[in-house]
Motif scaffolding. Structure first.
Motif, PDB file in Angstrom:
ATOM      1  N   HIS A 211       0.822  -1.219   0.000  1.00  0.00           N
ATOM      2  CA  HIS A 211       0.000   0.000   0.000  1.00  0.00           C
ATOM      3  C   HIS A 211       0.858   1.273   0.000  1.00  0.00           C
ATOM      4  O   HIS A 211       0.677   2.159  -0.840  1.00  0.00           O
ATOM      5  N   HIS A 243       3.469   7.904   4.609  1.00  0.00           N
ATOM      6  CA  HIS A 243       2.266   8.517   5.182  1.00  0.00           C
ATOM      7  C   HIS A 243       1.661   7.688   6.312  1.00  0.00           C
ATOM      8  O   HIS A 243       1.091   8.230   7.243  1.00  0.00           O
ATOM      9  N   ASP A 244       1.780   6.362   6.255  1.00  0.00           N
ATOM     10  CA  ASP A 244       1.164   5.503   7.283  1.00  0.00           C
ATOM     11  C   ASP A 244       2.173   4.996   8.304  1.00  0.00           C
ATOM     12  O   ASP A 244       1.912   3.989   8.971  1.00  0.00           O
ATOM     13  N   LYS A 247       1.210   3.732  11.692  1.00  0.00           N
ATOM     14  CA  LYS A 247       0.550   2.424  11.875  1.00  0.00           C
ATOM     15  C   LYS A 247       1.480   1.409  12.531  1.00  0.00           C
ATOM     16  O   LYS A 247       1.035   0.379  13.037  1.00  0.00           O
ATOM     17  N   HIS A 297      -3.080  13.417   6.065  1.00  0.00           N
ATOM     18  CA  HIS A 297      -3.536  12.721   4.862  1.00  0.00           C
ATOM     19  C   HIS A 297      -4.955  12.170   4.974  1.00  0.00           C
ATOM     20  O   HIS A 297      -5.499  11.660   3.991  1.00  0.00           O
ATOM     21  N   ASP A 326      -3.880   7.890  -1.511  1.00  0.00           N
ATOM     22  CA  ASP A 326      -4.230   6.918  -0.472  1.00  0.00           C
ATOM     23  C   ASP A 326      -5.644   6.363  -0.718  1.00  0.00           C
ATOM     24  O   ASP A 326      -5.857   5.141  -0.723  1.00  0.00           O
TER      25      ASP A 326
HETATM   26 FE   LIG Z   1      -2.748   4.794   3.856  1.00  0.00          FE
END
Ligand SMILES: [Fe+2]
Ligand SMILES: [Fe+2]
Length: 422
Positions: A211, A243-244, A247, A297, A326
């Motif tokens: 992703h 961007h993630d 996580k 985002h 995204d």
């Molecule tokens: Fe994402």
């Protein structure tokens, strides 16, 4: 007296011209050639040459010669002792008859004799040997006077400074090139590290493999379509890759849940933009907006996003790009609880949410890039590689994209795409 005065005027004229040559000429070879001619001409010297000393090769390389003939060596090797003696001697003319004790004369003695070289002038500038001037006999057959030697010394200093400056420039250029190479290496290392991070982020989520990398690539497509510079495109791609990153701290079970997560889990997951920002902030990114892209985002133009419910103008531009990339990836990849949506539906979704969730000019840029690829206006296969060839061959996708582009022109900064054009 009058003759001496004339000589002085002539000499000063030659010196002034030489100074001008050294300071003005961009063409180094030509500067040296003109300087040699001025020196020979002002004192009526039959022949001569200017050689530049290479400290690395320990050799004198002829830069300009006059009257020495084709058989005179263009390169003279020196040994440590030659260099030492020249340095001790400094910028003073040496009679060739006295210089014969120097080691290099054992090799070049015959060449010097054949060309009747009478004087050697080591060009010692700031305690460094930068070259040597060789001078033959005078046209009038007279020996060099002390006056001649003073003039030679003054002119040799000018020429030596010219060579010294050139050496300095070459050294600066070499260092600049080295710095450029180091910077490129560093940039490559940074990019590789970013990609490794993106892979690490994606590993945590078994359902959305790849992703982050895809979001990076879609962000790159949008920025390229907007006509951004190479560096800006690289920056936006990095923002997409990372961007993630937040996580990484979210519970793996929440991320990998095969059913819709509950409100508490959702709140936990929604912390990832702010956490990502905290992770990225202390890092010195070549592109300053990377942490902001992570933080915002999930914001929407209509203020219904998170974490800060920002509205259009409050959202950093780079975050708007990553947001679109995204969301597009989320719609076009299979998730545990839903299959990916057909291309037609996705384009309609982008159009419908343009101005609400997504910045219209970005949707335009994205659709435009996709259309160019489908209609083969561009040879690139970026979308195909990310989505698969068949996916983009959905029925009616081209008119839909054209329609989307024309429908959004009011708010777009990009060129109108006419239905007849493609
Ligand atoms: Fe994402
Ligand atoms: Fe996210």
């Amino acid at each position: 007296m009058a003759e001496n005065q004339q000589k002085l005027i002539h000499t000063f004229g030659a010196l002034a011209e030489l100074g001008h040559e050294v300071s003005q000429k961009n063409n180094f070879q030509e500067m040296i050639r003109t300087s040699l001619h001025l020196l020979l001409g002002s004192l009526g010297i039959m022949r001569g040459g200017v050689a530049r000393y290479s400290r690395f090769g320990h050799e004198l390389n002829m830069l300009a010669v006059r009257g020495l003939g084709d058989d005179f060596p263009l390169s003279l090797s020196l040994c440590y002792e030659d260099e030492r003696q020249f340095l001790i001697n400094g910028l003073v003319p040496i009679e060739v008859s006295q210089a014969k004790v120097l080691p290099f004369f054992q090799i070049y003695d015959r060449s010097f004799d054949a060309k009747k070289v009478e004087l050697l002038v080591p060009l010692v500038i700031r305690d460094e040997l930068v070259g040597v001037i060789l001078l033959g006999e005078k046209a009038n057959g007279e020996p060099y006077s002390s006056y001649d030697r003073d003039i030679i010394c003054a002119m040799a200093r000018h020429i030596g400074v010219g060579i010294g400056q050139r050496n300095l420039m070459a050294e600066l250029e070499r260092r600049a090139e080295e710095n450029r190479r180091l910077y490129d290496d560093l940039r490559m290392t940074y990019k590789d590290t970013v990609k490794a991070f993106a892979t690490a982020i994606d590993c945590k989520d078994k359902y959305t493999e790849g992703h982050s990398v895809r979001v990076g690539k879609y962000s790159e497509i949008i920025a390229a379509e907007l006509g951004w510079s190479e560096e800006q495109i690289e920056g936006v791609a990095v923002a997409g890759y990372l961007h993630d990153v937040g996580k990484l701290t979210v519970d793996r079970n929440i991320i990998n849940s095969s059913v819709r997560i509950n409100a508490k889990e959702s709140a936990e997951l929604n912390k990832h933009p702010a956490i990502g920002y905290e992770i990225l902030l202390p890092i010195a990114h070549p592109y300053t907006d990377v942490p902001l892209a992570a933080k915002y985002h999930h914001e929407r133009l209509d203020g219904r996003g998170y974490p800060d419910e920002l509205e259009d103008r409050e959202i950093p531009y780079i975050a708007k790009i990553v947001c679109l990339a995204d969301s597009f990836d989320a719609m076009t990849t299979d998730r545990p609880y839903k299959r990916r949506r057909p291309a037609n539906e996705v384009v309609e979704d982008l159009q419908r949410n343009s101005g609400k969730q997504f910045a219209p000019e970005l949707v335009t840029a994205f659709c435009s890039a996709m259309l160019k690829e489908i209609t083969q206006e561009t040879k690139q296969k970026k979308f195909r590689r990310l989505l698969g060839r068949e996916y983009l061959e959905a029925e009616g996708i081209v008119p839909l994209l054209k329609n989307a582009l024309n429908g959004m022109n009011g708010t777009s900064s990009l060129t109108l795409v006419s239905l007849d054009q493609i």
